[in-house]
Design an enzyme around this catalytic site. Sequence first.
Site, PDB file in Angstrom:
ATOM      1  N   GLU A  10     -21.345  13.894  -7.435  1.00  0.00           N
ATOM      2  CA  GLU A  10     -21.413  14.102  -5.951  1.00  0.00           C
ATOM      3  C   GLU A  10     -22.811  14.470  -5.350  1.00  0.00           C
ATOM      4  O   GLU A  10     -23.203  15.207  -6.216  1.00  0.00           O
ATOM      5  CB  GLU A  10     -20.050  15.058  -5.479  1.00  0.00           C
ATOM      6  CG  GLU A  10     -20.264  15.425  -3.898  1.00  0.00           C
ATOM      7  CD  GLU A  10     -19.130  16.207  -3.675  1.00  0.00           C
ATOM      8  OE1 GLU A  10     -18.640  16.322  -2.423  1.00  0.00           O
ATOM      9  OE2 GLU A  10     -18.945  17.264  -4.451  1.00  0.00           O
ATOM     10  N   LYS A 109     -13.911  11.402   1.249  1.00  0.00           N
ATOM     11  CA  LYS A 109     -13.286  12.725   0.595  1.00  0.00           C
ATOM     12  C   LYS A 109     -12.550  13.449   1.693  1.00  0.00           C
ATOM     13  O   LYS A 109     -12.864  13.459   2.802  1.00  0.00           O
ATOM     14  CB  LYS A 109     -14.578  13.623   0.149  1.00  0.00           C
ATOM     15  CG  LYS A 109     -14.208  15.188  -0.110  1.00  0.00           C
ATOM     16  CD  LYS A 109     -15.451  15.681  -0.423  1.00  0.00           C
ATOM     17  CE  LYS A 109     -15.235  17.169  -1.207  1.00  0.00           C
ATOM     18  NZ  LYS A 109     -16.307  17.772  -1.319  1.00  0.00           N
ATOM     19  N   CYS A 142     -14.552  16.127  -6.011  1.00  0.00           N
ATOM     20  CA  CYS A 142     -14.849  17.708  -6.286  1.00  0.00           C
ATOM     21  C   CYS A 142     -13.555  18.695  -5.787  1.00  0.00           C
ATOM     22  O   CYS A 142     -12.586  18.525  -6.314  1.00  0.00           O
ATOM     23  CB  CYS A 142     -16.065  17.941  -5.165  1.00  0.00           C
ATOM     24  SG  CYS A 142     -16.822  19.502  -5.679  1.00  0.00           S
TER      25      CYS A 142
END
Length: 445
Positions: A10, A109, A142
Amino acid sequence: MGAYIIVTPEDGIYGINFTRELIYPYLEDIPDPQVNWIPCDNPNRFGHTPVQERLSCLAKDNAIYVVANIGDKKPCNASDPQCPPDGRYQYNTNVVFDSQGKLVARYHKQNLFMGEEQFDTPREVEMVTFDTAFGKFGVFTCFDVLFHDPAVALVKDFHVNTILFPTAWMNVLPHLSAIEFHSAWAMGMGVNFVASNLHNPLRRMTGSGIYAPDFPRTFHYDMKTQEGKLLLSQLDSHPYRPTVNWTSYASSIEALWAGNQEFKGTVFFDEYIFVELKGITGNYTVCQKDLCCHLSYQMSEKRSDEVYALGAFDGLHTAEGRYHLQICTVLKCKTPDVQSCGGSVDTAATRFEMFSLSGTFGTQYVFPEVLLSEVQLAPREFQVTSDGRLLSLQPTSRPVLTVTLFGRLYDKDGVSNASPNLAAHSLRVLLILIIPVVYLLCCSA
């Protein structure tokens, strides 16, 4: 090296610390993969897309699948009441290109970490999967890993075998270092987990790995140098998922109370109930609210300069995110003073001959962690039994930092099951995965 799929971190292309305005020139229109697009062959089909073109050509020219994290932009106007004032949505986005350079997956995300003001949250959770000849893949990013959607839903409802996970993970000891938690998530969920982290020690960002449900295949943690690392491993395409009743053993034994020897301590802003492990061997119980944690252990020696404690936490975590936890943990205290228990520690001198840790968890989602001195994992040194014990298989190879059962109570978060927004996409790859731990991989090819 023969790899057929490569996962990159990321923020690995742009870097970090952008405002919304400063990152905008780097964003591109990333279409739904159903458009059947190879950017390397037709780079201007969706406007100016040099990043996607480069990634597509890297994949095509090297006959390798490329997973990368970039940014998507989508225009909007006043007819959309949620449209940002600047007239566009900006998304933290993972893309996957197959070995012909075709865009086969796009994921926005969902769970943005604090400080990601440059990006918007998608209106609906996206469940992004793609099928291969050797199993089914899911993709998320993440901070997503700490929440039910999309992470748990991809495994439970969409039955993926392997998670591909770009991350810019800041390590937080004792329970949330990257290699520690990501390997535990793979074991707890019964899936392969391929985690590619930024390598930036000054920001406590390090730790990548290729994790299987039974043990980590390979991992890398380095806070001392600025050098990146390539990790290569082979995984089972359909890993075995054992069934665990996380409360079976713990609810069947009698508590061994420590009485007034209990004390309070703080772990990552959460208040735990602890009891000190005073002997070289022993059996202890500590409880908080509905959670009781049971420990049997034997140390190699009882050192006067090190203190270990058994702790329990059952409650809402509120620092850097809000989520409900139930945690049983054995940890080394920062100093011989028990008031230091719960602080960040990365070295120890006490090895354990054996340990057995269990708890009366109110969730089926429990992630087993064993972290050794200098922030190292313990592959093949422990197992999880079907009745919910985290059990050593041999004396630890290094001194122990923590032995933990990290439980998540997603139902208390108020998370509802999400529906899939993207169809599955087909592609074929071989079962060799390679991870870079380099900051600007795409520019160093």
